[in-house]
Design a protein around this motif. Structure first.
Motif, PDB file in Angstrom:
ATOM      1  N   ALA A  59      45.275  55.805  46.267  1.00  0.00           N
ATOM      2  CA  ALA A  59      46.239  54.867  46.737  1.00  0.00           C
ATOM      3  C   ALA A  59      47.537  55.596  47.302  1.00  0.00           C
ATOM      4  O   ALA A  59      47.707  56.755  47.472  1.00  0.00           O
ATOM      5  CB  ALA A  59      46.973  54.287  45.519  1.00  0.00           C
ATOM      6  N   GLY A  60      48.162  55.028  48.243  1.00  0.00           N
ATOM      7  CA  GLY A  60      49.337  55.319  49.034  1.00  0.00           C
ATOM      8  C   GLY A  60      49.034  55.829  50.431  1.00  0.00           C
ATOM      9  O   GLY A  60      48.093  55.414  51.088  1.00  0.00           O
ATOM     10  N   ILE A  61      49.534  56.954  50.705  1.00  0.00           N
ATOM     11  CA  ILE A  61      49.452  57.830  51.879  1.00  0.00           C
ATOM     12  C   ILE A  61      48.013  58.620  52.133  1.00  0.00           C
ATOM     13  O   ILE A  61      47.857  59.274  51.184  1.00  0.00           O
ATOM     14  CB  ILE A  61      50.628  58.711  52.424  1.00  0.00           C
ATOM     15  CG1 ILE A  61      51.857  57.963  52.204  1.00  0.00           C
ATOM     16  CG2 ILE A  61      50.571  59.738  53.461  1.00  0.00           C
ATOM     17  CD1 ILE A  61      53.142  59.059  52.330  1.00  0.00           C
ATOM     18  N   VAL A  62      47.341  58.641  52.985  1.00  0.00           N
ATOM     19  CA  VAL A  62      46.428  59.201  53.369  1.00  0.00           C
ATOM     20  C   VAL A  62      46.619  60.545  54.104  1.00  0.00           C
ATOM     21  O   VAL A  62      47.151  60.536  55.470  1.00  0.00           O
ATOM     22  CB  VAL A  62      45.418  58.524  54.328  1.00  0.00           C
ATOM     23  CG1 VAL A  62      43.931  59.550  54.608  1.00  0.00           C
ATOM     24  CG2 VAL A  62      44.700  57.293  53.450  1.00  0.00           C
ATOM     25  N   GLN A  63      46.664  61.633  53.810  1.00  0.00           N
ATOM     26  CA  GLN A  63      47.174  62.763  54.421  1.00  0.00           C
ATOM     27  C   GLN A  63      46.180  63.156  55.706  1.00  0.00           C
ATOM     28  O   GLN A  63      44.948  62.990  55.492  1.00  0.00           O
ATOM     29  CB  GLN A  63      47.237  64.191  53.528  1.00  0.00           C
ATOM     30  CG  GLN A  63      48.035  64.044  52.310  1.00  0.00           C
ATOM     31  CD  GLN A  63      49.894  63.800  52.632  1.00  0.00           C
ATOM     32  OE1 GLN A  63      49.877  64.405  53.803  1.00  0.00           O
ATOM     33  NE2 GLN A  63      50.759  63.372  51.859  1.00  0.00           N
ATOM     34  N   ARG A  64      46.848  63.782  56.525  1.00  0.00           N
ATOM     35  CA  ARG A  64      46.123  64.227  57.619  1.00  0.00           C
ATOM     36  C   ARG A  64      44.889  65.042  57.358  1.00  0.00           C
ATOM     37  O   ARG A  64      44.680  66.069  56.569  1.00  0.00           O
ATOM     38  CB  ARG A  64      46.835  65.110  58.607  1.00  0.00           C
ATOM     39  CG  ARG A  64      45.962  65.491  59.847  1.00  0.00           C
ATOM     40  CD  ARG A  64      46.919  66.217  60.908  1.00  0.00           C
ATOM     41  NE  ARG A  64      47.760  67.459  60.443  1.00  0.00           N
ATOM     42  CZ  ARG A  64      48.676  67.734  61.197  1.00  0.00           C
ATOM     43  NH1 ARG A  64      49.195  67.619  62.258  1.00  0.00           N
ATOM     44  NH2 ARG A  64      49.301  68.905  60.520  1.00  0.00           N
ATOM     45  N   GLY A  65      43.489  64.459  57.584  1.00  0.00           N
ATOM     46  CA  GLY A  65      42.343  65.273  57.466  1.00  0.00           C
ATOM     47  C   GLY A  65      41.848  64.853  55.981  1.00  0.00           C
ATOM     48  O   GLY A  65      40.599  65.526  55.483  1.00  0.00           O
ATOM     49  N   LEU A  71      41.000  55.915  57.592  1.00  0.00           N
ATOM     50  CA  LEU A  71      42.417  56.346  57.384  1.00  0.00           C
ATOM     51  C   LEU A  71      43.305  55.535  56.311  1.00  0.00           C
ATOM     52  O   LEU A  71      44.491  55.757  55.891  1.00  0.00           O
ATOM     53  CB  LEU A  71      43.288  56.144  58.681  1.00  0.00           C
ATOM     54  CG  LEU A  71      42.489  57.128  59.783  1.00  0.00           C
ATOM     55  CD1 LEU A  71      43.619  57.092  61.096  1.00  0.00           C
ATOM     56  CD2 LEU A  71      42.706  58.524  59.362  1.00  0.00           C
ATOM     57  N   SER A  72      42.721  54.268  56.202  1.00  0.00           N
ATOM     58  CA  SER A  72      43.343  53.374  55.019  1.00  0.00           C
ATOM     59  C   SER A  72      42.950  53.922  53.681  1.00  0.00           C
ATOM     60  O   SER A  72      41.983  54.419  53.345  1.00  0.00           O
ATOM     61  CB  SER A  72      42.467  51.912  55.111  1.00  0.00           C
ATOM     62  OG  SER A  72      42.667  51.237  56.479  1.00  0.00           O
ATOM     63  N   PRO A  73      43.876  53.600  52.875  1.00  0.00           N
ATOM     64  CA  PRO A  73      43.841  54.269  51.428  1.00  0.00           C
ATOM     65  C   PRO A  73      42.607  53.440  50.728  1.00  0.00           C
ATOM     66  O   PRO A  73      42.383  54.169  49.696  1.00  0.00           O
ATOM     67  CB  PRO A  73      45.221  54.075  50.841  1.00  0.00           C
ATOM     68  CG  PRO A  73      45.957  53.212  51.542  1.00  0.00           C
ATOM     69  CD  PRO A  73      45.438  53.066  53.019  1.00  0.00           C
ATOM     70  N   SER A  74      42.628  52.424  50.892  1.00  0.00           N
ATOM     71  CA  SER A  74      41.678  51.592  50.271  1.00  0.00           C
ATOM     72  C   SER A  74      41.000  50.427  51.202  1.00  0.00           C
ATOM     73  O   SER A  74      41.340  50.398  52.203  1.00  0.00           O
ATOM     74  CB  SER A  74      41.932  50.908  48.989  1.00  0.00           C
ATOM     75  OG  SER A  74      42.727  49.641  49.221  1.00  0.00           O
ATOM     76  N   ASP A  90      40.746  47.245  50.074  1.00  0.00           N
ATOM     77  CA  ASP A  90      41.279  46.002  49.435  1.00  0.00           C
ATOM     78  C   ASP A  90      42.162  45.225  50.270  1.00  0.00           C
ATOM     79  O   ASP A  90      42.341  44.110  49.932  1.00  0.00           O
ATOM     80  CB  ASP A  90      41.877  46.353  47.986  1.00  0.00           C
ATOM     81  CG  ASP A  90      40.964  47.273  47.002  1.00  0.00           C
ATOM     82  OD1 ASP A  90      39.760  46.740  46.975  1.00  0.00           O
ATOM     83  OD2 ASP A  90      41.516  47.729  46.197  1.00  0.00           O
ATOM     84  N   GLY A  91      42.733  45.572  51.255  1.00  0.00           N
ATOM     85  CA  GLY A  91      43.459  44.910  52.288  1.00  0.00           C
ATOM     86  C   GLY A  91      42.811  44.168  53.202  1.00  0.00           C
ATOM     87  O   GLY A  91      41.497  43.726  53.120  1.00  0.00           O
ATOM     88  N   ALA A  92      43.501  43.295  54.264  1.00  0.00           N
ATOM     89  CA  ALA A  92      42.954  42.548  55.039  1.00  0.00           C
ATOM     90  C   ALA A  92      42.287  43.269  56.287  1.00  0.00           C
ATOM     91  O   ALA A  92      41.531  42.678  56.780  1.00  0.00           O
ATOM     92  CB  ALA A  92      44.138  41.513  55.860  1.00  0.00           C
ATOM     93  N   PHE A  93      42.324  44.563  56.595  1.00  0.00           N
ATOM     94  CA  PHE A  93      41.885  45.225  57.585  1.00  0.00           C
ATOM     95  C   PHE A  93      41.767  46.666  57.049  1.00  0.00           C
ATOM     96  O   PHE A  93      42.313  47.243  56.207  1.00  0.00           O
ATOM     97  CB  PHE A  93      42.560  45.256  58.637  1.00  0.00           C
ATOM     98  CG  PHE A  93      44.101  45.823  58.714  1.00  0.00           C
ATOM     99  CD1 PHE A  93      44.358  47.002  58.648  1.00  0.00           C
ATOM    100  CD2 PHE A  93      45.001  44.919  58.108  1.00  0.00           C
ATOM    101  CE1 PHE A  93      45.593  47.311  58.667  1.00  0.00           C
ATOM    102  CE2 PHE A  93      46.583  45.348  58.276  1.00  0.00           C
ATOM    103  CZ  PHE A  93      46.769  46.526  58.208  1.00  0.00           C
ATOM    104  N   GLU A  94      40.961  47.336  57.792  1.00  0.00           N
ATOM    105  CA  GLU A  94      40.650  48.755  57.689  1.00  0.00           C
ATOM    106  C   GLU A  94      41.086  49.602  59.044  1.00  0.00           C
ATOM    107  O   GLU A  94      40.828  48.910  60.069  1.00  0.00           O
ATOM    108  CB  GLU A  94      39.363  49.338  57.216  1.00  0.00           C
ATOM    109  CG  GLU A  94      38.415  49.064  58.354  1.00  0.00           C
ATOM    110  CD  GLU A  94      36.973  49.530  57.623  1.00  0.00           C
ATOM    111  OE1 GLU A  94      36.754  50.616  57.716  1.00  0.00           O
ATOM    112  OE2 GLU A  94      36.042  48.555  57.479  1.00  0.00           O
TER     113      GLU A  94
END
Length: 242
Positions: free
Chosen positions: A132-138, A155-158, A160-164
């Motif tokens: 959850a939260g920020i996806v760190q570089r790499g 790059l999306s943390p999950s 579960d949202g409306a887009f990736e």
């Protein structure tokens, strides 16, 4: 003046001794630092092939994780190897090797298996744990074709949202899939580097760095990298389907 000269000389000696202890001269250390910085910038959107080679067990670990996720999903759906292989149009022996982490499936094969299980490739990997939260570089979850020609990093943390949001890299002379594929929703591509050909149904579009296109992904589509430069693209898909 002499005092400042002595201080500067002493600092230089300390720097040289530290550099020698690290296995090089001060100038080599500065050049090495520059190379590391360049590698870091490249890895942020280029996935860092050097970083991958520094972790030779990465592919093996990823194969085991992916295979385990497929097997658990198959068991949860009450499917046998033969039933899933028939629906996904892959042989039983290949599917068995994929589940045991012995074989890297092609991207097309992986998507066929995921479709047969009623899910998507990244949703399979998400079962290994969502950050959850920020996806760190790499640090995003990554799918890499066996030949390394296509790398797709979420790059999306999950999902579960409306887009990736993802970023992918495609080597010259290669295509994103063997045959054009379709999926529901909407999709947008922002090209950061390279020269690409995007097939959408009967249309063929020529795209370069800085171009952005939004299109209907229910029409079969695929990308081919042209020229001699790696194509890098930011991909937005709604709803998440990769």
């Amino acid at each position: 003046v002499e005092r400042h000269h002595l201080i500067a000389t002493r600092q230089k000696c300390i720097h040289e001794r530290r550099a020698e202890a690290a296995g090089g001269t001060g100038d080599e250390d500065r050049r090495g630092g520059g190379e590391r910085i360049a590698h870091g910038l490249d890895a942020s959107i280029g996935f860092g092939e050097t970083e991958m080679s520094a972790a030779p067990d990465f592919r093996q670990i990823q194969r085991r994780q992916l295979g385990g996720a497929i097997r658990r999903r198959r068991h949860a759906d009450g499917l046998t190897l033969a039933q899933l292989s028939a629906t996904a149009a892959v042989s039983v022996s290949m599917l068995s090797q994929v589940e045991r982490g012995l074989l890297d499936p092609s991207l097309d094969t992986l998507r066929n298996i995921a479709d047969a299980l009623g899910t998507s490739p990244f949703r399979l990997l998400e079962e290994e744990g969502t950050v959850a939260g920020i996806v760190q570089r790499g640090s995003g979850r990554t799918i890499v074709t066996e030949d390394g020609a296509f790398r797709f990093e979420l790059l999306s943390p999950s999902l579960d949202g409306a887009f990736e949001i993802a970023v992918w890299e495609l080597k010259p002379g290669h295509s994103s899939t063997g045959q054009p594929r379709a999926h529901p929703g909407e999709e947008a591509n922002l090209f950061l580097q390279g020269h690409a050909q995007l097939e959408i149904g009967d249309e063929i579009l020529d795209l370069h760095a800085g171009d952005c296109i939004t299109f209907d992904p229910t029409r079969p589509h695929r990308v081919t990298a042209l020229g001699d430069e790696v194509v890098i693209c930011v991909d937005v898909i709604s709803p998440p389907s990769f």
